[in-house]
Design a protein around this motif. Structure first.
Motif, short mmCIF file in Angstrom:
data_model
loop_
_atom_site.label_atom_id
_atom_site.label_comp_id
_atom_site.label_asym_id
_atom_site.label_seq_id
_atom_site.Cartn_x
_atom_site.Cartn_y
_atom_site.Cartn_z
N ASP A 191 0.81 -1.22 0.00
CA ASP A 191 0.00 0.00 0.00
C ASP A 191 0.85 1.27 0.00
O ASP A 191 0.45 2.28 -0.58
N ALA A 192 2.01 1.23 0.63
CA ALA A 192 2.86 2.42 0.72
C ALA A 192 3.72 2.63 -0.53
O ALA A 192 4.35 3.67 -0.67
N THR A 193 3.72 1.68 -1.42
CA THR A 193 4.56 1.77 -2.62
C THR A 193 3.78 2.40 -3.77
O THR A 193 2.66 1.98 -4.07
N THR A 194 4.40 3.37 -4.43
CA THR A 194 3.76 4.04 -5.56
C THR A 194 4.38 3.59 -6.88
O THR A 194 5.51 3.08 -6.91
N VAL A 195 3.64 3.80 -7.95
CA VAL A 195 4.14 3.51 -9.29
C VAL A 195 5.40 4.34 -9.56
O VAL A 195 6.37 3.84 -10.14
N ALA A 196 5.40 5.58 -9.12
CA ALA A 196 6.57 6.45 -9.33
C ALA A 196 7.81 5.87 -8.66
O ALA A 196 8.91 5.89 -9.24
N GLN A 197 7.64 5.34 -7.46
CA GLN A 197 8.78 4.73 -6.75
C GLN A 197 9.28 3.49 -7.48
O GLN A 197 10.49 3.26 -7.57
N ILE A 198 8.36 2.69 -7.96
CA ILE A 198 8.74 1.48 -8.69
C ILE A 198 9.51 1.85 -9.95
O ILE A 198 10.57 1.29 -10.23
N ALA A 199 8.97 2.80 -10.71
CA ALA A 199 9.64 3.23 -11.94
C ALA A 199 11.03 3.78 -11.65
O ALA A 199 12.00 3.45 -12.35
N GLU A 200 11.13 4.61 -10.62
CA GLU A 200 12.43 5.18 -10.26
C GLU A 200 13.43 4.09 -9.89
O GLU A 200 14.57 4.10 -10.36
N ARG A 201 13.00 3.13 -9.07
CA ARG A 201 13.89 2.04 -8.65
C ARG A 201 14.34 1.21 -9.85
O ARG A 201 15.46 0.74 -9.90
N ALA A 202 13.44 1.04 -10.82
CA ALA A 202 13.76 0.24 -12.01
C ALA A 202 14.55 1.03 -13.05
O ALA A 202 15.04 0.46 -14.03
N GLY A 203 14.66 2.34 -12.84
CA GLY A 203 15.41 3.17 -13.78
C GLY A 203 14.66 3.48 -15.06
O GLY A 203 15.27 3.61 -16.12
N VAL A 204 13.33 3.58 -14.95
CA VAL A 204 12.51 3.90 -16.11
C VAL A 204 11.55 5.03 -15.75
O VAL A 204 11.43 5.41 -14.58
N THR A 205 10.85 5.53 -16.73
CA THR A 205 9.85 6.57 -16.49
C THR A 205 8.51 5.93 -16.12
O THR A 205 8.29 4.74 -16.36
N LYS A 206 7.60 6.75 -15.58
CA LYS A 206 6.25 6.27 -15.28
C LYS A 206 5.53 5.82 -16.55
O LYS A 206 4.80 4.84 -16.54
N SER A 207 5.77 6.53 -17.65
CA SER A 207 5.11 6.13 -18.89
C SER A 207 5.61 4.77 -19.35
O SER A 207 4.84 3.98 -19.90
N THR A 208 6.87 4.47 -19.12
CA THR A 208 7.38 3.13 -19.44
C THR A 208 6.70 2.09 -18.57
O THR A 208 6.32 1.01 -19.05
N PHE A 209 6.52 2.41 -17.29
CA PHE A 209 5.79 1.51 -16.40
C PHE A 209 4.43 1.17 -17.01
O PHE A 209 4.06 0.01 -17.12
#
Length: 192
Positions: free
Chosen positions: A26-44
């Protein structure tokens, strides 16, 4: 990491599992996931419609492999023989990354009712894919449903043994899933 670097989908899955484990789903955002993966939100969003879909990545491929396995079973094979062919075929999709990631995904799913619901829906879709393929082979619908459900249960048990078991065992996912299927066949004969 560059925007177009290969492996974005896999990096997103690994990043999500790490973040879900570290701070909760619940505390994890798409933006955080994208940042950790080294991609943009649109790539997500090119790869996944939302964050809960990360943990069922490959479900469509798995359904296709199960169906293809049933379709390729020898002519005249019974329902359980066709399910065994499906399990063998689907096992080809799982490699060392899946084995390493499985315990972490299991831990993440256990902490979120939303992820548990999504995991249950995944099982339903796998069973539906096998049921449809079995019915297409001429298996009566009720028998097809039962065989498919046993197939999903066998795959889950085999996958758990494979991912949680001793790596020195040497048995692969297909072998462990077929072993579980045989155990379920024996157990079903003892039902009253």
């Amino acid at each position: 990491m560059g925007r177009w670097a290969p492996g974005a989908r896999q990096r997103l899955v690994f990043a999500a599992v790490d973040l879900f484990t570290e701070q909760g789903y619940d505390a994890t955002t798409v933006a955080q996931i994208a940042e950790r993966a080294g991609v943009t939100k649109s790539t997500f969003f090119r790869h996944f419609p939302d964050k809960r879909e990360l943990l069922v990545a490959g479900q469509e491929d798995m359904c296709r492999l199960l169906s293809d396995g049933i379709e390729s079973a020898p002519a005249g094979a019974g329902a359980m023989t066709a399910v065994a062919a499906a399990l063998e075929n689907a096992s080809t999709m799982m490699g060392p990354d899946n084995r390493d990631l499985a315990p972490r995904i299991k831990a993440a799913v256990s902490t979120s009712a939303e992820l548990q619901e999504r995991d249950a829906l995944k099982s339903v879709s796998l069973a539906a894919a096998m049921t449809t393929a079995l019915v297409a082979r001429g298996v009566p619908e009720m028998t097809a449903h039962l065989a498919a459900e046993l197939g999903v249960l066998a795959f889950k048990q085999g996958f758990a043994r494979w991912s949680d078991g001793d790596r020195r065992d040497g048995r692969d996912l297909a072998e462990l899933s077929l072993e579980a299927l045989d155990e379920l066949r024996v157990a079903s004969r003892s039902l009253d």
